[in-house]
Motif scaffolding. Structure first.
Motif, PDB file in Angstrom:
ATOM      1  N   ALA A 108      11.624   2.991  10.982  1.00 14.89           N
ATOM      2  CA  ALA A 108      11.351   3.905  12.089  1.00 14.89           C
ATOM      3  C   ALA A 108      12.521   4.862  12.320  1.00 14.89           C
ATOM      4  CB  ALA A 108      11.046   3.114  13.364  1.00 14.89           C
ATOM      5  N   GLU A 109      13.742   4.389  12.122  1.00 17.32           N
ATOM      6  CA  GLU A 109      14.936   5.212  12.326  1.00 17.32           C
ATOM      7  C   GLU A 109      15.165   6.189  11.178  1.00 17.32           C
ATOM      8  OE1 GLU A 109      18.342   2.643  12.749  1.00 17.32           O
ATOM      9  OE2 GLU A 109      17.399   1.545  14.393  1.00 17.32           O
ATOM     10  N   GLU A 110      14.916   5.723   9.941  1.00 24.08           N
ATOM     11  CA  GLU A 110      15.349   6.489   8.777  1.00 24.08           C
ATOM     12  C   GLU A 110      14.218   6.949   7.865  1.00 24.08           C
ATOM     13  OE1 GLU A 110      19.004   4.948   6.984  1.00 24.08           O
ATOM     14  OE2 GLU A 110      18.925   3.376   8.509  1.00 24.08           O
ATOM     15  N   GLY A 111      12.977   6.802   8.339  1.00 29.27           N
ATOM     16  CA  GLY A 111      11.878   7.184   7.475  1.00 29.27           C
ATOM     17  C   GLY A 111      10.613   7.489   8.242  1.00 29.27           C
ATOM     18  N   ILE A 112       9.582   7.770   7.481  1.00 34.90           N
ATOM     19  CA  ILE A 112       8.225   7.928   7.995  1.00 34.90           C
ATOM     20  C   ILE A 112       7.393   6.907   7.256  1.00 34.90           C
ATOM     21  CG2 ILE A 112       6.219   9.465   8.149  1.00 34.90           C
ATOM     22  CD1 ILE A 112       8.252  11.812   8.151  1.00 34.90           C
ATOM     23  N   SER A 113       6.767   6.004   8.000  1.00 33.26           N
ATOM     24  CA  SER A 113       5.994   4.933   7.372  1.00 33.26           C
ATOM     25  C   SER A 113       4.567   5.405   7.111  1.00 33.26           C
ATOM     26  CB  SER A 113       5.999   3.680   8.245  1.00 33.26           C
ATOM     27  OG  SER A 113       5.604   3.980   9.570  1.00 33.26           O
ATOM     28  N   ILE A 114       4.103   5.142   5.897  1.00 33.67           N
ATOM     29  CA  ILE A 114       2.761   5.543   5.471  1.00 33.67           C
ATOM     30  C   ILE A 114       2.054   4.304   4.945  1.00 33.67           C
ATOM     31  CG2 ILE A 114       1.398   7.013   3.930  1.00 33.67           C
ATOM     32  CD1 ILE A 114       4.025   8.797   3.777  1.00 33.67           C
ATOM     33  N   TRP A 115       1.038   3.863   5.676  1.00 37.05           N
ATOM     34  CA  TRP A 115       0.259   2.691   5.276  1.00 37.05           C
ATOM     35  C   TRP A 115      -0.846   3.112   4.337  1.00 37.05           C
ATOM     36  CZ3 TRP A 115      -3.483  -0.249   9.042  1.00 37.05           C
ATOM     37  CH2 TRP A 115      -4.069  -1.335   8.371  1.00 37.05           C
ATOM     38  N   LEU A 116      -0.793   2.603   3.113  1.00 37.20           N
ATOM     39  CA  LEU A 116      -1.901   2.751   2.173  1.00 37.20           C
ATOM     40  C   LEU A 116      -2.844   1.588   2.439  1.00 37.20           C
ATOM     41  CD1 LEU A 116      -0.218   3.864  -1.172  1.00 37.20           C
ATOM     42  CD2 LEU A 116      -1.419   5.253   0.515  1.00 37.20           C
ATOM     43  N   LYS A 117      -3.879   1.844   3.192  1.00 36.23           N
ATOM     44  CA  LYS A 117      -4.810   0.814   3.641  1.00 36.23           C
ATOM     45  C   LYS A 117      -5.959   0.696   2.653  1.00 36.23           C
ATOM     46  CE  LYS A 117      -7.608  -0.544   7.605  1.00 36.23           C
ATOM     47  NZ  LYS A 117      -8.092  -0.140   8.945  1.00 36.23           N
ATOM     48  N   ALA A 118      -6.176  -0.510   2.164  1.00 37.54           N
ATOM     49  CA  ALA A 118      -7.246  -0.738   1.188  1.00 37.54           C
ATOM     50  C   ALA A 118      -8.110  -1.908   1.638  1.00 37.54           C
ATOM     51  CB  ALA A 118      -6.659  -1.019  -0.193  1.00 37.54           C
ATOM     52  N   GLU A 119      -9.370  -1.836   1.298  1.00 39.71           N
ATOM     53  CA  GLU A 119     -10.306  -2.912   1.592  1.00 39.71           C
ATOM     54  C   GLU A 119     -10.017  -4.114   0.694  1.00 39.71           C
ATOM     55  OE1 GLU A 119     -12.493  -2.877   4.083  1.00 39.71           O
ATOM     56  OE2 GLU A 119     -11.762  -0.875   4.603  1.00 39.71           O
ATOM     57  N   PHE A 120     -10.426  -5.284   1.143  1.00 35.81           N
ATOM     58  CA  PHE A 120     -10.205  -6.524   0.402  1.00 35.81           C
ATOM     59  C   PHE A 120     -10.703  -6.419  -1.042  1.00 35.81           C
ATOM     60  CE2 PHE A 120     -12.072 -10.419  -1.262  1.00 35.81           C
ATOM     61  CZ  PHE A 120     -10.961 -11.250  -1.294  1.00 35.81           C
ATOM     62  N   ASP A 121     -11.946  -5.947  -1.251  1.00 37.83           N
ATOM     63  CA  ASP A 121     -12.520  -5.894  -2.600  1.00 37.83           C
ATOM     64  C   ASP A 121     -11.701  -5.019  -3.542  1.00 37.83           C
ATOM     65  OD1 ASP A 121     -14.540  -7.577  -1.780  1.00 37.83           O
ATOM     66  OD2 ASP A 121     -16.005  -5.969  -1.468  1.00 37.83           O
ATOM     67  N   VAL A 122     -11.198  -3.897  -3.036  1.00 35.09           N
ATOM     68  CA  VAL A 122     -10.369  -2.998  -3.847  1.00 35.09           C
ATOM     69  C   VAL A 122      -9.078  -3.713  -4.234  1.00 35.09           C
ATOM     70  CG1 VAL A 122      -9.029  -0.843  -3.805  1.00 35.09           C
ATOM     71  CG2 VAL A 122     -11.348  -0.895  -2.844  1.00 35.09           C
ATOM     72  N   LEU A 123      -8.438  -4.361  -3.259  1.00 34.33           N
ATOM     73  CA  LEU A 123      -7.180  -5.068  -3.527  1.00 34.33           C
ATOM     74  C   LEU A 123      -7.393  -6.192  -4.537  1.00 34.33           C
ATOM     75  CD1 LEU A 123      -5.792  -5.364   0.114  1.00 34.33           C
ATOM     76  CD2 LEU A 123      -4.969  -3.835  -1.681  1.00 34.33           C
ATOM     77  N   MET A 124      -8.433  -6.989  -4.344  1.00 29.18           N
ATOM     78  CA  MET A 124      -8.665  -8.143  -5.222  1.00 29.18           C
ATOM     79  C   MET A 124      -8.907  -7.685  -6.651  1.00 29.18           C
ATOM     80  SD  MET A 124      -8.490 -11.320  -4.469  1.00 29.18           S
ATOM     81  CE  MET A 124      -7.989 -12.257  -5.888  1.00 29.18           C
ATOM     82  N   ARG A 125      -9.687  -6.635  -6.811  1.00 31.46           N
ATOM     83  CA  ARG A 125      -9.969  -6.112  -8.148  1.00 31.46           C
ATOM     84  C   ARG A 125      -8.675  -5.633  -8.824  1.00 31.46           C
ATOM     85  NH1 ARG A 125     -13.884  -3.313  -6.606  1.00 31.46           N
ATOM     86  NH2 ARG A 125     -12.845  -1.333  -6.238  1.00 31.46           N
ATOM     87  N   ARG A 126      -7.817  -4.987  -8.066  1.00 31.46           N
ATOM     88  CA  ARG A 126      -6.569  -4.459  -8.630  1.00 31.46           C
ATOM     89  C   ARG A 126      -5.576  -5.568  -8.959  1.00 31.46           C
ATOM     90  NH1 ARG A 126      -5.567   0.662  -4.573  1.00 31.46           N
ATOM     91  NH2 ARG A 126      -7.243   1.992  -5.368  1.00 31.46           N
ATOM     92  N   VAL A 127      -5.413  -6.544  -8.059  1.00 34.99           N
ATOM     93  CA  VAL A 127      -4.401  -7.570  -8.302  1.00 34.99           C
ATOM     94  C   VAL A 127      -4.812  -8.515  -9.427  1.00 34.99           C
ATOM     95  CG1 VAL A 127      -3.385  -7.447  -6.001  1.00 34.99           C
ATOM     96  CG2 VAL A 127      -5.155  -9.147  -6.469  1.00 34.99           C
ATOM     97  N   ARG A 128      -6.097  -8.648  -9.663  1.00 28.02           N
ATOM     98  CA  ARG A 128      -6.545  -9.495 -10.782  1.00 28.02           C
ATOM     99  C   ARG A 128      -6.118  -8.909 -12.127  1.00 28.02           C
ATOM    100  NH1 ARG A 128     -11.969 -10.997  -8.001  1.00 28.02           N
ATOM    101  NH2 ARG A 128     -11.559 -13.179  -7.508  1.00 28.02           N
ATOM    102  N   LYS A 129      -5.936  -7.596 -12.173  1.00 28.55           N
ATOM    103  CA  LYS A 129      -5.538  -6.927 -13.416  1.00 28.55           C
ATOM    104  C   LYS A 129      -4.067  -7.136 -13.736  1.00 28.55           C
ATOM    105  CE  LYS A 129      -8.820  -3.127 -12.839  1.00 28.55           C
ATOM    106  NZ  LYS A 129      -8.943  -1.684 -12.568  1.00 28.55           N
ATOM    107  N   ARG A 130      -3.289  -7.520 -12.732  1.00 31.27           N
ATOM    108  CA  ARG A 130      -1.843  -7.652 -12.918  1.00 31.27           C
ATOM    109  C   ARG A 130      -1.366  -9.012 -12.461  1.00 31.27           C
ATOM    110  NH1 ARG A 130       1.539  -3.102 -10.575  1.00 31.27           N
ATOM    111  NH2 ARG A 130       3.064  -4.166 -11.828  1.00 31.27           N
ATOM    112  N   PRO A 131      -1.165  -9.923 -13.387  1.00 28.39           N
ATOM    113  CA  PRO A 131      -0.635 -11.232 -12.998  1.00 28.39           C
ATOM    114  C   PRO A 131       0.817 -11.099 -12.538  1.00 28.39           C
ATOM    115  CG  PRO A 131      -0.737 -11.034 -15.383  1.00 28.39           C
ATOM    116  CD  PRO A 131      -1.354  -9.783 -14.822  1.00 28.39           C
ATOM    117  N   GLY A 132       1.350 -12.150 -12.010  1.00 32.83           N
ATOM    118  CA  GLY A 132       2.758 -12.111 -11.598  1.00 32.83           C
ATOM    119  C   GLY A 132       2.925 -11.849 -10.118  1.00 32.83           C
TER     120      GLY A 132
END
Length: 193
Positions: A108-132
């Motif tokens: 808040a002091e040193e930046g501008i916060s930008i939330w990239l908001k994604a739905e559960f299905d989008v997140l799950m599909r993406r994280v399954r592609k990248r283990p770790g």
């Protein structure tokens, strides 16, 4: 805005030393979108997770395995503090970084916060592609992701700007972020007095 000066230059000038800090869940696109945003604005791109790994001399999964999540979060907080003092830049954070009150205050002091908001299905599909992803190494990764969303989304909602991360051209999301940052930095004047 002065039409003779490119919009990106005006945005950089309006930012001053502040960073554009991308927050959100794993898989929201913080690194992918962040790189493109930085290129468009002519700013450096920094991935906080990479900086944490470099500082620790090991990968994030190794940190979790050998030192635990609490130690990782402490290191993350310290690295975020150091990175935020180096703006302007586009800074992609780890999914849990913004959950730390001290880190939120620094952003808040040193930046501008930008939330990239994604739905559960989008997140799950993406994280399954990248283990770790250490937090998803559970018997029920979907349940874990839903729990993290329930815990973190109310905190993320405090961000200065929210942009929906969805499937589609990355440039469209970059354009939305630039427009939102422009509006944030130069709010419209009140009509009539």
């Amino acid at each position: 805005m002065d039409s003779a000066v490119p919009e990106t230059q005006l945005l950089r000038e309006a930012l001053g030393s502040r960073s554009l800090v991308l927050i959100g869940m794993m898989g929201a696109g913080k690194s992918t979108i962040g790189r493109r945003l930085a290129t468009r604005l002519g700013l450096d791109f920094v991935d906080a997770d990479h900086e944490i790994e470099r500082a620790a001399g090991m990968t994030i999964p190794e940190i979790f395995a050998t030192q635990g999540e609490a130690q990782f979060r402490d290191g993350e907080r310290r690295v975020m503090g150091r990175l935020l003092s180096r703006g302007p830049q586009v800074l992609a954070t780890g999914g849990g970084a913004y959950a730390n009150a001290e880190t939120r205050a620094r952003i808040a002091e040193e930046g501008i916060s930008i939330w990239l908001k994604a739905e559960f299905d989008v997140l799950m599909r993406r994280v399954r592609k990248r283990p770790g992803r250490p937090l998803l190494h559970t018997p029920d990764p979907e349940g874990t992701l839903r729990r993290l969303i329930a815990e973190r989304y109310p905190i993320y909602a405090g961000a200065d700007i929210t942009v929906t991360s969805r499937d589609g051209p990355h440039e469209a999301i970059v354009n939305e972020i630039i427009a939102a940052v422009r509006d944030f930095l130069a709010p419209p004047t009140e009509m009539g007095s």
